[in-house]
Every structure is written in C-alpha cells, then in structure tokens.
Design a protein around this motif. Structure first.
Motif, short mmCIF file in Angstrom:
data_model
loop_
_atom_site.label_atom_id
_atom_site.label_comp_id
_atom_site.label_asym_id
_atom_site.label_seq_id
_atom_site.Cartn_x
_atom_site.Cartn_y
_atom_site.Cartn_z
N LEU A 179 0.81 -1.03 0.01
CA LEU A 179 0.14 0.00 -0.02
C LEU A 179 0.86 1.11 0.04
CD1 LEU A 179 -2.61 1.48 0.12
CD2 LEU A 179 -2.67 1.18 2.70
N ARG A 180 0.69 2.06 -1.01
CA ARG A 180 1.66 3.30 -1.12
C ARG A 180 0.46 4.45 -1.20
NH1 ARG A 180 1.57 2.25 -6.99
NH2 ARG A 180 1.23 4.10 -7.66
N ALA A 181 0.97 5.54 -0.71
CA ALA A 181 0.13 6.89 -0.68
C ALA A 181 0.78 7.91 -1.42
CB ALA A 181 0.03 7.66 0.72
N ASP A 182 0.25 8.55 -2.57
CA ASP A 182 0.74 9.38 -3.82
C ASP A 182 0.04 10.55 -3.64
OD1 ASP A 182 2.31 7.09 -4.40
OD2 ASP A 182 0.91 7.02 -6.24
N GLU A 183 0.62 11.72 -3.52
CA GLU A 183 0.09 13.01 -4.04
C GLU A 183 0.17 13.37 -5.61
OE1 GLU A 183 -1.29 15.45 -1.98
OE2 GLU A 183 -0.98 13.95 -0.07
N VAL A 184 -1.14 13.58 -6.22
CA VAL A 184 -1.14 13.66 -7.41
C VAL A 184 -1.89 14.82 -7.84
CG1 VAL A 184 -2.27 12.47 -9.31
CG2 VAL A 184 -1.59 11.28 -7.40
N ALA A 185 -1.03 15.51 -8.79
CA ALA A 185 -1.66 16.78 -9.39
C ALA A 185 -3.03 16.79 -9.83
CB ALA A 185 -0.74 17.51 -10.41
N MET A 186 -3.95 17.55 -9.79
CA MET A 186 -5.31 17.56 -10.14
C MET A 186 -5.39 18.86 -10.88
SD MET A 186 -7.21 15.13 -8.73
CE MET A 186 -5.67 13.98 -8.51
N PRO A 187 -6.71 18.68 -11.84
CA PRO A 187 -7.13 19.65 -12.81
C PRO A 187 -7.46 21.12 -12.01
CG PRO A 187 -8.48 17.68 -13.27
CD PRO A 187 -7.61 17.60 -12.23
N GLY A 188 -7.28 22.17 -12.09
CA GLY A 188 -7.20 23.19 -11.68
C GLY A 188 -6.15 23.72 -10.66
N GLY A 189 -5.00 22.74 -10.55
CA GLY A 189 -3.81 23.20 -9.90
C GLY A 189 -3.77 22.65 -8.49
N GLY A 190 -4.88 21.98 -8.17
CA GLY A 190 -4.77 21.26 -6.71
C GLY A 190 -4.04 20.04 -6.68
N ARG A 191 -4.06 19.28 -5.50
CA ARG A 191 -3.33 18.25 -5.52
C ARG A 191 -4.35 17.14 -4.65
NH1 ARG A 191 2.26 18.62 -2.80
NH2 ARG A 191 2.36 20.31 -4.48
N SER A 192 -4.19 16.04 -4.72
CA SER A 192 -4.88 14.99 -4.03
C SER A 192 -4.21 13.83 -3.62
CB SER A 192 -6.14 14.51 -4.88
OG SER A 192 -7.05 13.77 -4.08
N ARG A 193 -4.72 13.20 -2.59
CA ARG A 193 -3.99 11.97 -2.03
C ARG A 193 -4.76 10.79 -2.59
NH1 ARG A 193 -1.17 10.12 3.11
NH2 ARG A 193 -1.93 7.88 3.64
N ARG A 194 -3.90 9.99 -3.14
CA ARG A 194 -4.37 8.65 -3.71
C ARG A 194 -3.58 7.37 -2.96
NH1 ARG A 194 -7.86 11.38 -4.85
NH2 ARG A 194 -8.93 11.68 -6.99
#
Length: 222
Positions: free
Chosen positions: A37-52
């Motif tokens: 299990l890994r946790a990534d921070e991913v670039a989202m549309p609109g300039g935000g980021r989200s944890r996956r």
C-alpha cells in the motif's frame, strides 16, 4: 474517490481529458508478501493536489477449462476475507520469478485440478477495482483437456478444494443467480459463452497485456 484540493472551494477548471495526473510525491504505507500500500500526492485539474492510496498487486491468471462436452471446470474454495467458499475458476498469482502469464496459467491448471490443455487463448483482462488497486487478472480459455498427476501434498486452502464440472450454460446461469461472484470467473464465463456461440473471437495466448501490474513485482525482483 473524492479530490482534496489545497484550497477548498476553489473552482476547478475542466480540462476535458487533457490533464496530466502527475505524481508529485509517493511513500510506502505497508509492504507485505502479496501486496503493498502506497500513498501518492497527485496533481489535479485546476492546480490542486489529492492523495491517492494505491494497493499494489502482483497480478494473477485464471482459466476457463472447457472439455469436449462444453463443461467448465470450477473449484469451490474458501476465501478468508469473505469468510465463505466461492465457486471460482482455477487461478493463481503471478509470483514465480521469470514465469510468463501463460506458463503460470498452465501450471495452476495442473496443480489445482490435475489438467493440461492443448489449445490456449486469451478471453479477457480484468482490472479488479481500478479506483484503488492496480490488480489485474488475465483469463485464459483452455481446450483439449487431458489429465495429469496432482502434486502432493496440497498446501493451505488447496487441501480443501472441491473440483466439479458444470455445463457452460449452467455456470453462466450461476453468475446471474449470484452463485458465482468472483470477478475473473464472472467475466471469463460470460466471455467463454460468447466465444462458444460464435459471437466473439479470443486473442492469441501471448497477446499484449497493457495493464499487467509492474510496481509490486519490481519490489521483489520477480
């Protein structure tokens, strides 16, 4: 899985399929014997980021083994997470170093149900739950069956396996009655029926597998 932008309430600009979901950072949460299990921070549309949070898996194969009477071989196997026995196809993890998916399928068919097959083809590739895991399974069609010796002794759950043959149409009926719920079994049986009735053509046994998992096998040099 919902996004978690850096600034809640910021309007998101629609990118209509053109955004690149770049991984900004990654960290391991857990690494086990058959998954990580890994946790990534991913670039989202609109300039935000989200944890996956992503479950990495080695991948697996399953086999729709059809005999000359159009009967399919199923196994009744205890599955600990669901705490019950399920009707499934002969199957196994891609956990043998250097072994191709086809060879894994051939080995598992022999080890689980004591069968070999003369003809092999690919029915479907199944992404189990792509919202949180890269687990993918390839389902083969095997024909021209013959018996081979079962290995002894059996290990773990395989020591409790029940092996039966069902008419293909009966097995598909079991899908729709909820008696078969295992994802590769459901998809493989429906695909096999379509092939059997001339509505679909299977792929060659060495066909490209676009979504075969690579991250977890790379961790253990499989």
């Amino acid at each position: 899985m919902s996004a978690d932008p850096e600034e809640p309430g910021t309007p998101i600009t629609r990118t209509n399929g053109r955004h690149s979901f770049t991984t900004l950072s990654t960290s391991d949460v857990y690494v086990g014997n058959i998954l990580a299990l890994r946790a990534d921070e991913v670039a989202m549309p609109g300039g935000g980021r989200s944890r996956r949070e992503v479950v990495e898996h080695s991948g697996a194969v399953a086999v729709v083994a059809l005999d000359e009477h159009e009967r399919v071989v199923l196994v009744h196997q205890y599955r600990y997470p669901l705490d019950r026995r399920l009707w499934e196809l002969p199957a196994g993890l891609l956990d043998a170093p250097g072994e191709s998916p086809l060879h894994t399928a051939q080995r598992e068919l022999a080890e689980e149900v004591g069968l070999a097959a003369e003809e092999w083809s690919v029915l479907v590739d199944v992404a189990a739950s792509p919202g949180f895991t890269d687990q993918s399974e390839r389902v083969y069609l095997a024909r021209g069956l013959s018996e081979v010796a079962l290995p002894e002794p059996a290990a773990d759950e395989e020591a409790d396996l029940v092996v039966r043959r069902f008419g293909l149409d009966r097995a598909v009926e079991m899908v729709f009655t909820g008696e078969i719920v295992n994802a590769p079994a459901v998809s493989g049986l429906l695909a096999a029926q379509a092939v059997s009735r001339g509505r679909a053509v299977p792929r060659p046994p060495e066909a490209e597998w676009v979504d075969r998992p690579v991250r977890f096998p790379a961790r253990t040099d499989r």
